[in-house]
Write a protein that holds these residues in place. Structure first.
Motif, PDB file in Angstrom:
ATOM      1  N   HIS A   2       0.823  -1.205   0.000  1.00 33.20           N
ATOM      2  CA  HIS A   2       0.000   0.000   0.000  1.00 33.20           C
ATOM      3  C   HIS A   2       0.847   1.240   0.000  1.00 33.20           C
ATOM      4  CE1 HIS A   2      -0.754   2.157   3.931  1.00 33.20           C
ATOM      5  NE2 HIS A   2      -1.279   3.004   3.094  1.00 33.20           N
ATOM      6  N   SER A  59     -12.618   1.888   3.110  1.00 29.94           N
ATOM      7  CA  SER A  59     -12.178   3.246   3.452  1.00 29.94           C
ATOM      8  C   SER A  59     -12.562   4.164   2.299  1.00 29.94           C
ATOM      9  CB  SER A  59     -10.677   3.297   3.719  1.00 29.94           C
ATOM     10  OG  SER A  59      -9.945   3.296   2.522  1.00 29.94           O
ATOM     11  N   TRP A  60     -12.758   5.433   2.624  1.00 29.66           N
ATOM     12  CA  TRP A  60     -13.297   6.345   1.615  1.00 29.66           C
ATOM     13  C   TRP A  60     -12.944   7.788   1.976  1.00 29.66           C
ATOM     14  CZ3 TRP A  60     -17.121   7.948   5.214  1.00 29.66           C
ATOM     15  CH2 TRP A  60     -17.575   6.943   6.085  1.00 29.66           C
ATOM     16  N   VAL A  62       5.756  11.165   1.408  1.00 32.02           N
ATOM     17  CA  VAL A  62       5.545  11.284   2.850  1.00 32.02           C
ATOM     18  C   VAL A  62       6.478  12.353   3.431  1.00 32.02           C
ATOM     19  CG1 VAL A  62       5.633  10.079   5.062  1.00 32.02           C
ATOM     20  CG2 VAL A  62       4.807   8.894   3.014  1.00 32.02           C
ATOM     21  N   ARG A 115       0.768  15.488   1.708  1.00 31.78           N
ATOM     22  CA  ARG A 115       1.446  14.626   0.731  1.00 31.78           C
ATOM     23  C   ARG A 115       2.370  15.504  -0.086  1.00 31.78           C
ATOM     24  NH1 ARG A 115      -3.763  11.082  -1.342  1.00 31.78           N
ATOM     25  NH2 ARG A 115      -4.210  10.172   0.694  1.00 31.78           N
ATOM     26  N   PHE A 155      -6.534   1.611  -5.525  1.00 30.02           N
ATOM     27  CA  PHE A 155      -5.697   1.713  -4.335  1.00 30.02           C
ATOM     28  C   PHE A 155      -5.081   0.330  -4.106  1.00 30.02           C
ATOM     29  CE2 PHE A 155      -5.964   1.628   0.536  1.00 30.02           C
ATOM     30  CZ  PHE A 155      -4.631   1.989   0.663  1.00 30.02           C
TER      31      PHE A 155
HETATM   32  C1  87F Z   1       0.529   9.062  -0.011  1.00 25.04           C
HETATM   33  C2  87F Z   1       1.507   8.685   0.885  1.00 25.04           C
HETATM   34  C3  87F Z   1       1.351   7.527   1.646  1.00 25.04           C
HETATM   35  C4  87F Z   1      -2.658   7.893  -1.159  1.00 25.04           C
HETATM   36  C5  87F Z   1      -0.610   8.289  -0.147  1.00 25.04           C
HETATM   37  O1  87F Z   1      -8.257   6.980  -0.780  1.00 25.04           O
HETATM   38  C6  87F Z   1       0.236   6.746   1.505  1.00 25.04           C
HETATM   39  C7  87F Z   1      -0.758   7.110   0.619  1.00 25.04           C
HETATM   40  O2  87F Z   1      -2.158   5.287   1.067  1.00 25.04           O
HETATM   41  C8  87F Z   1      -1.959   6.332   0.441  1.00 25.04           C
HETATM   42  N1  87F Z   1      -1.572   8.649  -1.031  1.00 25.04           N
HETATM   43  N2  87F Z   1      -2.857   6.771  -0.446  1.00 25.04           N
HETATM   44  C9  87F Z   1      -4.112   6.009  -0.663  1.00 25.04           C
HETATM   45  C10 87F Z   1      -5.190   6.429   0.272  1.00 25.04           C
HETATM   46  C11 87F Z   1      -6.268   5.421   0.332  1.00 25.04           C
HETATM   47  C12 87F Z   1      -7.518   5.796   1.104  1.00 25.04           C
HETATM   48  N3  87F Z   1      -7.287   6.193   2.443  1.00 25.04           N
HETATM   49  C13 87F Z   1      -8.455   6.560   3.214  1.00 25.04           C
HETATM   50  C14 87F Z   1      -8.378   6.769   0.401  1.00 25.04           C
HETATM   51  C15 87F Z   1      -9.517   7.352   1.133  1.00 25.04           C
HETATM   52  C16 87F Z   1      -9.302   7.582   2.561  1.00 25.04           C
END
Ligand code: 87F
Length: 691
Positions: free
Chosen positions: A274, A451-452, A282, A333, A397
């Motif tokens: 993920h 998750s959303w 990050v 981000r 995702f």
């Molecule tokens: C950036 C840095 C680290 C997107 C990121 O869409 C991790 C991530 O996991 C990351 N950018 N995402 C995906 C997020 C997924 C999900 N999380 C909860 C969502 C909706 C809310």
């Protein structure tokens, strides 16, 4: 192309040449990576910089090759330091790249200057940032290979052998010595903002957007790149979205919570698949005061790994399920794509919902219920139409089983914009984080999760859809002021009486729960006020002058269609209905505009024609990832999009990607072929350039 002039024809030749010069390199072979966004996905040694290569050309056909760290926001002011004018510089086109470097778009690299037999590349500009890295990641002529070599070797062995000049310089505006000059420009800009009307038409889209968000007083700029100030006019919209969405999820028994924003490195790394693609974004806290933290802390980019250890504690038995939480927070981000207020920012606001269920069916149902809520936020509040769909395997995702999405299309440029996503996580995270429970048969089972998330990007979509040449146009349900009352003072009018009438009308409207503002400032003319509130997008203006006063009327002016008419004071209770009508009319107009940007194509030629006319394209598709990648690569190569550079930054690649497979779609019959590869088609998919 005269092949005799080419010294380094291909990667083999290049690698051999590097060896001949005594340059040490680490080599990686991979699929083509035409853009820097593709390059950064390739794992390099720690301490190696990903380099973006930009070839500029001035009016006299002098070429300048810029090598910048991928995170550097290449500004404009450094040209001055070189004694050049940024206004003369253009990012070079395909033919020009071919002329100077005997290379192509997506294949610009410093090694190709060996092929510049006519000495067209006058100067090589190296980002000072790059001096901080041990090695640089560069393509040896072809973008199917990357080598890591030291900057020192590049300068003192490679460029020296070719007798090429280079300059090492700060490329960001913020840090440049001309900071003051920039400040002055900003100040001038500020004065213009206060006095002038919108000077740019919507057809000049990105300039227009920048101007509208400032003149409407939605955004103020801030000196951390990619971060913006949300002014009350914008924040109110976000509050309306919050209110509306909170009401919806409350019915679903979702509870609001707050989890910390810091997270330990070990948790972030726990769920590898993920986080891998996202790692570069990050942001970390490494210090407090003058001291280093023992363990750096990540700032939440999303909260799966923050929340789920707690979920594991809270979920013991099937009676603890479903567990449904939501939080409204900021997110960081550290994107390196060019930022756009609301649309792509390094810090943004969102809600993130996370649920855990005892059955898969229940989780899947939750995913789609939330997706419907997102559609409602866009449609009912923002009057923005969306297409509900499922992401392809490569766009979903990665941590989940499938991703549903609401996508919209910006009518001005035909770019797809992901509006919000709702994920079915399956049991991937619950297995990782031990979120398990005893089911009714006393068996251990892993929870099914969703998750959303919906972000402040939604506000950007709304601005882009509805704004016009005069500025912002707000759909009534999100406008801080739905109605503004403007008294029209006239020499033969009793000012006191006029003011009382305005105040009286204001009170009547407040009783009807309308959000209304009386602009009775006496230091501005009515004309100035009309202009001001039009720029800010207020849905209805009520003018009250001598005629209206005498006849017990008001003059209504609708912002979105400029319709003007009189209504009697006793008919003011119609205003709620009028506002609803405005919302509906705006939504209908937006739907038509969106649909005009969706075309169908049955073969590659039709596909590219539509893409180059700024459309998204719905095609039959085989659902093979390899086919998807080929379409992406090929469309990028063949793209003719001229709009893809802004401020000399390559803002977006010209390639088309899949936006979603719409939920609503026609059945595909046996024998119907994929538009691209001619294999059996499975589903329709929507392709487009995207934000
Ligand atoms: C950036 C840095 C680290 C997107 C990121 O869409 C991790 C991530 O996991 C990351 N950018 N995402 C995906 C997020 C997924 C999900 N999380 C909860 C969502 C909706 C809310």
């Amino acid at each position: 192309m005269d092949n005799n002039n080419i010294l380094l024809q291909n990667k083999q030749a290049c690698l051999e040449y590097l060896t001949k010069l005594g340059i040490n390199y680490i080599v990686h072979h991979h699929d083509p990576v035409p853009t820097i966004n593709d390059v950064v996905k390739i794992q390099m040694t720690d301490g190696t910089a990903y380099v973006k290569n930009l070839l500029y050309v001035d009016k006299k056909s002098n070429y300048y090759l810029i090598l910048a760290n991928h995170t550097t926001q290449v500004g404009k002011l450094f040209w001055k330091t070189l004694g050049l004018s940024s206004g003369n510089m253009r990012l070079s086109k395909e033919e020009q790249i071919s002329e100077a470097l005997k290379s192509s778009k997506g294949n610009v690299n410093p090694f190709a200057v060996a092929n510049d037999s006519n000495n067209l590349v006058k100067n090589i500009i190296i980002d000072e940032e790059l001096t901080k890295f041990k090695k640089l990641a560069l393509h040896p002529i072809e973008n199917t290979t990357t080598v890591e070599i030291s900057l020192d070797d590049l300068q003192n062995k490679f460029l020296k052998a070719l007798n090429k000049q280079y300059t090492v310089i700060q490329l960001t505006d913020e840090a440049s010595e001309q900071q003051l000059e920039y400040q002055k420009e900003l100040q001038k800009d500020q004065q213009n903002l206060q006095t002038l009307a919108i000077t740019i038409k919507k057809s000049d889209f990105s300039e227009w957007y920048q101007q509208v968000i400032r003149k409407a007083e939605l955004i103020e700029y801030y000196d951390v790149s990619g971060c913006y100030i949300l002014r009350p006019w914008a924040y109110f919209i976000w509050e309306q979205i919050q209110r509306y969405f909170d009401d919806l999820i409350r019915i679903e028994d979702v509870e609001n919570t707050y989890f910390p924003m810091f997270l330990q490195a070990k948790h972030l790394n726990k769920e590898k698949t993920h986080v891998d693609g996202f790692k570069a974004e990050v942001a970390w806290v490494t210090k407090y005061g003058e001291s280093d933290l023992n363990e750096p802390l990540a700032i939440r980019p999303t909260s799966e790994t923050i929340m789920y250890p707690a979920f594991a504690k809270w979920v013991q038995s099937h009676r603890d399920l479903p567990l449904k939480v939501n939080q409204w927070t900021n997110i960081v981000r550290w994107e390196f794509k060019y930022p756009t207020p609301f649309i792509r920012t390094r810090e943004f606001l969102w809600q993130e919902g996370h649920t855990a269920h005892s059955t898969k069916e229940e989780a899947v149902k939750q995913v789609y219920t939330i997706l419907d809520f997102y559609e409602q936020v866009y449609g009912e509040l923002l009057a923005v139409p969306v297409i509900k769909g499922i992401k392809t395997e490569s766009e979903k995702f990665a941590g989940g089983d499938f991703t549903t999405t609401v996508e919209t299309i910006i009518p001005q440029n035909g770019r797809g914009l992901q509006g919000a996503t709702s994920h079915h996580l399956g049991q991937n995270f619950s297995k990782m984080f031990e979120i398990n429970f005893e089911d009714d048969k006393k068996q251990k089972a892993y929870a099914w999760q969703t998750s959303w998330g919906l972000t402040t990007r939604s506000i950007g979509a709304m601005i882009m859809f509805h704004g016009d040449d005069k500025g912002l146009v707000l759909p009534p349900r999100i406008a801080k002021y739905q109605i503004v009352i403007i008294p029209i003072i006239h020499k033969d009018i009793d000012e006191k009486q006029l003011n009382e009438r305005c105040e009286q009308i204001k009170q009547m409207l407040i009783k009807q729960k309308l959000r209304v503002h009386l602009d009775n400032r006496d230091n501005y003319s009515p004309g100035w006020k009309f202009n001001k509130w039009e720029q800010k997008g207020v849905p209805i203006r009520l003018e009250i002058g001598p005629g209206e006063l005498k006849n017990n009327e008001v003059r209504v002016v609708q912002r979105f269609d400029n319709k003007k008419y009189q209504i009697k004071i006793e008919e003011l209770n119609q205003l709620n209905q009028i506002l609803d009508n405005i919302h509906n009319a705006m939504f209908e107009k937006a739907k038509i505009e969106l649909n005009q940007r969706i075309k169908q194509a049955d073969n590659w030629k039709e596909f590219m024609t539509q893409l180059n006319q700024r459309n998204t394209i719905l095609t039959k598709w085989c659902e093979r990832q390899q086919c998807e990648q080929q379409v992406k690569d090929k469309s990028g190569m063949e793209s003719k999009e001229k709009d893809s550079e802004i401020d000399g930054q390559v803002q977006l690649t010209g390639s088309a990607k899949t936006l979603c497979m719409p939920l609503k779609q026609d059945e595909i019959k046996d024998g119907e072929k994929c538009f691209h590869c001619d294999q059996q088609a499975k589903r329709y998919v929507l392709w487009g350039r995207s934000y």
